[in-house]
Design an enzyme around this catalytic site. Structure first.
Site, PDB file in Angstrom:
ATOM      1  N   LYS A   1       0.870  -1.182   0.000  1.00 59.52           N
ATOM      2  CA  LYS A   1       0.000   0.000   0.000  1.00 59.52           C
ATOM      3  C   LYS A   1       0.904   1.228   0.000  1.00 59.52           C
ATOM      4  O   LYS A   1       1.955   1.214   0.668  1.00 59.52           O
ATOM      5  CB  LYS A   1      -0.873  -0.053   1.249  1.00 59.52           C
TER       6      LYS A   1
ATOM      7  N   SER B   1      -9.712   1.873   3.003  1.00 62.81           N
ATOM      8  CA  SER B   1      -8.819   2.610   2.140  1.00 62.81           C
ATOM      9  C   SER B   1      -7.833   1.732   1.362  1.00 62.81           C
ATOM     10  O   SER B   1      -7.290   2.171   0.345  1.00 62.81           O
ATOM     11  CB  SER B   1      -8.022   3.622   2.970  1.00 62.81           C
TER      12      SER B   1
ATOM     13  N   SER C   1     -10.095  -0.359   7.049  1.00 67.22           N
ATOM     14  CA  SER C   1      -9.371  -0.210   5.788  1.00 67.22           C
ATOM     15  C   SER C   1      -8.707  -1.446   5.201  1.00 67.22           C
ATOM     16  O   SER C   1      -8.311  -1.425   4.034  1.00 67.22           O
ATOM     17  CB  SER C   1      -8.314   0.882   5.923  1.00 67.22           C
TER      18      SER C   1
END
Lengths: 479, 97
Positions: A82, A157, A181
């Site tokens: 990420k 997210s 997330s």
């Protein structure tokens, strides 16, 4: 996505074994990952590839394996980080304009640990900027598309990470989870997403969001892969004073007897707000656990409906504090025309931050400001205590809890973009685990209306291995 | 809690060192009011004599020896992201007008 047409990666431990023996070449695996990324470009899961760095590492790993040197448990396994994880020498943006061009001067502990076992970072995944969001629509760059329906969000997210794993770009990806997330995008993209106990994985070198809630965890195609990645990254770190010791028994030891295990259906996470088709899927999953010998009851956390209000005070408060470091002086975007330092701060921040970051800074500043601190921040922390006590009471009756990840499936891109509160409510069934610091996992539980459904399983703090073991059993029963 | 006024929003923006456009000020005064109204449901909850929670796993006062540690970071790497460097130091705009 047309399931079944994507190239499939073998289980992670098999890849590592074959790279070690020379049967597979790390260099080929890196090319396979980069090809899958290029072939699925239209999903916008990836911000940037790290091909140069990855090819060099692969070459080195293959050479060492050929000499018979031990590489590690993730030998040659490509992964996607990420883009809020610092990877040395690579651009790390957290999908924000203010960090565009930021070249990581050091590396996240989690990435160091993965590399020490032979894993290779091939790309950085999209996210809501600074991980603020539930859909990736808050990315300052672009919105990731759901692999099952390009008109829908992948969740957030960690939406880029989840979509990347679903699209077989790599066998696993890293994520962060502050209020949903890892688990929400895992559910929306039909992959496994694991949020460990608070403090189990070091956050050094990961862009901070809300420090009393943030955790790091894996997104993978199956529980066994997720457990192996967790086992590599877990444990105390001198660079993160909130870390705790890892369990002496490996997280990869997933032997487990489901018979007589007490699982409570969390009433507040199985209420009538859940779409009927999703609820039916989840009930069928729970019935399978019962039929396999689990002792299923119902439990309640009466204050759970308050959890999101607690979350949306604590989270923006901590966000406003953590984002104060972006001042335009030491790194990140700086406004070139500023006349003095004061103007440099406010213009660099005003121009550099996206809408959601600004919104959270403003709320956080409000709830922490003189005269409001007790009424908001301290109040929320006290209700947090009440919630934690109710979690404790519930876990005195059952070993695990089960519920929905989300009351709905993946929503349409743009559907909630103009209503921040509606977007916040997408985290309704997720934020409780962050507030209590407990581990929680989302595993695929079938398909509803051609879209994946996620099942959430929760355990008390530090019972991460037991939770993974239960999740593996559930995964087998649901297959 | 009443609706946040334009002045309230400007005061917060000033505290946060955040330059906002007129459109953002307008938008935020409505949105922040909605969000604050939502979180205000906590005011009605009876928390008795419960204490606030800052840290969920029970860690307290994690300390280390007060000594210099070498983490191997290269000063050149650390300075490469700085907008303006002079004599190996970070240069900022003047502080007084």
């Amino acid at each position: 996505m047309d399931p079944g047409t994507q190239g499939q990666w073998p289980p992670i431990k098999d890849i590592a074994a074959k790279v070690q023996s020379g049967e597979l070449k790390a260099a080929d695996l890196v090319e396979q990952a980069l090809e899958a990324i290029a072939d699925n470009k239209e999903y916008d899961a990836i911000i940037a590839t790290t091909g140069g760095r990855a090819r060099e590492r692969a070459k080195d790993i293959d050479a060492r394996a050929a000499k018979g040197q031990e590489i590690g448990r993730l030998a040659g396994v490509p992964f996607i980080a990420k883009d809020n994880f610092l990877v040395y020498g690579a651009e790390t943006t957290a999908a924000s304009n203010i960090l565009k061009g930021f070249n990581a001067p050091y590396q996240a502990t989690a990435v160091n640990k993965l590399e020490a076992e032979g894993a290779i970072c091939v790309a950085k995944a999209n996210l809501d900027a600074f991980a603020h969001g539930s859909s990736t629509e808050n990315s300052d760059f672009f919105t990731t598309k759901n692999p099952y329906d390009m008109a829908r969000v992948p969740g957030g997210s960690s939406g880029g990470s989840a979509a990347a794993v679903a699209l077989q770009m790599a066998p696993f990806a890293t994520g962060t989870d502050t209020g949903s997330s890892i688990r929400l995008p895992a559910a929306f993209c039909g992959v496994v997403g694991f949020k460990p106990t608070y403090g189990l994985v070091s956050r050094s070198g990961v862009v901070a969001m809300a420090s009393s809630l943030d955790v790091i965890g894996p997104l993978a195609r199956n529980v066994e892969d997720a457990a192996l990645v967790l086992d590599v990254i877990a444990g105390r770190d001198n660079l993160d004073s909130t870390t705790i010791e890892k369990d002496p028994r490996p997280y990869t030891d997933l032997s487990f007897d489901l018979k007589g295990v007490k699982i409570g259906i969390l009433k507040e996470y199985m209420d009538d707000s859940i779409a009927p088709g999703i609820k039916t899927q989840l009930q069928q999953a729970i019935d399978k656990l019962r039929a396999a010998g689990a002792n299923i009851t119902e439990v309640s956390i009466p204050s759970m409906p308050l959890s999101l209000a607690v979350y949306y005070i604590l989270c923006p408060a901590e966000v406003s504090s953590n984002l104060s470091r972006y001042d335009g002086q030491r790194y990140g975007y700086t406004y070139p025309e500023a006349k003095d330092l004061e103007e440099s701060y406010s213009q660099s921040r005003g121009r550099g931050f996206g809408k959601e970051a600004k919104r959270r800074i403003m709320i956080g500043t409000y709830v922490l400001s003189s005269g409001y601190y007790d009424a908001y921040y301290k109040r929320a922390q006290t209700v947090r205590t009440k919630l934690m006590q109710e979690f404790e009471t519930a876990f005195s009756k059952v070993d695990f809890m089960v519920g929905a990840v989300s009351p709905t499936g993946p929503f349409k891109i743009g559907e909630k973009a103009s209503d921040p509160l509606a977007m916040y409510l997408a985290d309704l069934f997720m934020a409780g685990a962050n507030l209590a610091g407990i581990p929680s996992i989302s595993i695929p539980a079938g398909i509803n209306d051609n879209l994946p459904v996620g099942l959430q399983l929760m355990a008390p703090q530090r019972a991460d291995r037991d939770l993974l073991a239960l999740a593996k059993q559930a995964e087998e029963l649901l297959a | 809690m009443a609706k946040l006024t334009r002045e309230d929003v400007l005061k917060l923006a000033r505290l946060a060192r955040l330059e906002l456009s007129d459109a953002e000020i307008e938008e935020f005064s409505q949105e922040l009011s909605d969000i604050l109204q939502y979180v205000e449901q906590l005011q009605k909850i009876d928390t008795g004599d419960l204490k606030p929670t800052n840290q969920v796993t029970g860690l307290t006062n994690v300390t280390r020896r007060d000594e210099v540690r070498d983490y191997g970071y290269d000063p050149a790497d650390l300075l490469k992201n700085v907008p303006e460097v002079k004599d190996n130091q970070i240069k900022v705009k003047r502080m007084l007008g």
